[in-house]
Design a protein around this motif. Sequence first.
Motif, PDB file in Angstrom:
ATOM      1  N   GLN A  76       1.769   6.001  -7.084  1.00 38.34           N
ATOM      2  CA  GLN A  76       0.483   7.136  -7.490  1.00 38.34           C
ATOM      3  C   GLN A  76       0.948   8.822  -7.287  1.00 38.34           C
ATOM      4  O   GLN A  76       0.953   9.491  -8.266  1.00 38.34           O
ATOM      5  CB  GLN A  76      -0.586   6.883  -6.655  1.00 38.34           C
ATOM      6  N   GLU A  77       1.753   9.057  -6.298  1.00 35.03           N
ATOM      7  CA  GLU A  77       2.078  10.190  -6.339  1.00 35.03           C
ATOM      8  C   GLU A  77       3.281  10.662  -7.216  1.00 35.03           C
ATOM      9  O   GLU A  77       3.137  11.825  -7.704  1.00 35.03           O
ATOM     10  CB  GLU A  77       2.764  10.397  -4.840  1.00 35.03           C
ATOM     11  N   LYS A  88       0.954   3.777  -3.008  1.00 37.28           N
ATOM     12  CA  LYS A  88       0.576   5.363  -2.678  1.00 37.28           C
ATOM     13  C   LYS A  88       1.865   6.410  -3.332  1.00 37.28           C
ATOM     14  O   LYS A  88       1.796   7.256  -4.143  1.00 37.28           O
ATOM     15  CB  LYS A  88       0.590   5.580  -1.347  1.00 37.28           C
ATOM     16  N   ASP A  89       3.109   6.003  -3.287  1.00 38.56           N
ATOM     17  CA  ASP A  89       4.276   6.516  -3.768  1.00 38.56           C
ATOM     18  C   ASP A  89       4.307   6.417  -5.027  1.00 38.56           C
ATOM     19  O   ASP A  89       4.579   7.557  -5.764  1.00 38.56           O
ATOM     20  CB  ASP A  89       5.562   5.850  -3.125  1.00 38.56           C
ATOM     21  N   ALA A  96       0.749  -1.128  -0.206  1.00 40.81           N
ATOM     22  CA  ALA A  96       0.083  -0.053   0.060  1.00 40.81           C
ATOM     23  C   ALA A  96       0.769   1.180  -0.033  1.00 40.81           C
ATOM     24  O   ALA A  96       0.777   2.235  -0.717  1.00 40.81           O
ATOM     25  CB  ALA A  96      -0.912  -0.185   1.099  1.00 40.81           C
ATOM     26  N   LYS A  97       1.918   1.270   0.810  1.00 40.24           N
ATOM     27  CA  LYS A  97       2.889   2.437   0.855  1.00 40.24           C
ATOM     28  C   LYS A  97       3.494   2.765  -0.500  1.00 40.24           C
ATOM     29  O   LYS A  97       3.466   3.827  -1.082  1.00 40.24           O
ATOM     30  CB  LYS A  97       4.182   2.353   1.754  1.00 40.24           C
TER      31      LYS A  97
END
Length: 570
Positions: free
Chosen positions: A556-557, A553-554, A549-550
Amino acid sequence: MFDVREDPEQKAKCDETMELLLAAGYFRVRIKGLSDFDKVVGGLAWSIQACNFAVDIDVLYQENAILGQKIALTERIVLVLSRMKCSHAIEPHQIQGGDFIHIFPVVQWLVKRVFERRAEIGDFNRAYALNQYDKQFGELIDETKLTSFKENVEDIRIRHRPKRRYRCLDSKKKRLNNIDERRKRIHSTLVEFGQMHQLLDTSAGNEKPQQEVDALIKNMVDEKSKIATQIVNSLVNQQQDTLRGIIEDFEEKEKARLEEALLSESGQQQLAIRTFKVQLNKQTERINTLQKNIEELQNKKEETKNSALEVKQQHEKLKEELEQIEIQTKSVDPEALKRVQRLVGDYEAAKKEENERRTTYKNEKNELDQEMTKLQARLQSSPDEGTPENEKMRQIEEQYQTVSDRLQTQRLVMAKKVREISALSRRIDDIPSSSELAQYRQAFFQLYNQSAVLYRQTKQNYTLYNTFTDMIDYMTKEITLIESINEGYPQAILSSSGKDHFLKQLESIVESVNQSRTKIERRQQEEKSKRDALNIQLAQLIDKARQYAKVLKDFQEAIRENEYLTSKSK
């Protein structure tokens, strides 16, 4: 705070009020036995009566009245003063309390009205007395006045002497032998001079006096009408020229008078009115035209407003479509989007080139058609086949054939490109976008969760079923064992060998139970070890999920930052 009656200012105003009433003629203020309230109320009532004001309220003051009557009288006095339109306001409690500061102006106003009324009555009485004296005891008339009176009487008699109004048609003089003829002659004479009322009065005893008078008038002719017609006929016959001149002079004077009237103020006013009417008509016409123009402009305004609304709606629709396209383009892979844009650009360029070639080919075809028509005309004019014109015609046909073949090949190439573009677009459509992938992922997660829940419930049900089955088996075994022990115990007690055999059986039973117990404990330990291993694996998977998940998220950013930078670089 002083009492009202002990106030020096109130005392001074009270004295002035009493003196004013005494000067007006109300002598009852001299009576020392009366109170100030009685004097003031009596003076006000007397003044109102002296003014001879017509009211429907009794303001007659009476002595030795009780307090209620006095209060009612003060209220009526205030009401009458308001109807008399007194210029000073006063209340009943002010009269009852002896507030002479407010009473004095009212008394002063009433006394003034009393004096005015007395003057009017005195003048009227004086004039009436003089008139009556002149009627009864007038001066003696002297001789000069008597002669003037006689002359006036004679003048009146001459002015009002009898005049003939009718003339009898029977002009022959008849002898008046009997009384009836004389009476008829007298009656006709009276009728001729307009004295019919005397005839009617004298013939009061007769039953039909009016009929006799009417019969006499029928035998007479109007004197005035007869004389007037004769005079008019003589004037018309004798002085026609003079009358015509008089009429012309009258018409000229009337015309001049009309012109003067037109030039006068009234004429100018009439001319101004006419001009104003003309201007008013022009203004009304102008207003009507302006109203029509305003209506047309309003209609145009409504039409433009409707068209503007339609344009606005179309703009909003296009804006929504653009937003949808932008949303769709955001969810598409940028590389695939660039590829599609490049292919679309190639397609547009090919289409533009095709249109240009079509126009050029069309122009060339038109030129060739014109040349062919010219050549056909020449061929018809010159039928020889070996001429250079025929060779030129063949060359043109060959050139046309090559150009048409080339056009056909280009069309095939373009169709192939179009098929490739459509295949690529279908392939691009088959590739899911990030939003679609997210939706698929969410759907898979939901499906996985549902299947996991269902699997967990099914597994729990199976485990529960197996546990209950094992419990039933163990309980049945225990029941059979207890029953066998219960059945064999009475027989085993009878002999020592039976007891030994029974004890051996019990030992074997206990040993089998212990073996099964050890098996179950071993199985339990194995299950515990499996559970611990699964818990460790679950913890590892949870850690990996957190890391995933981390990282996601990174990632996607990073994608957003990359898109922002690419859009900014463009």
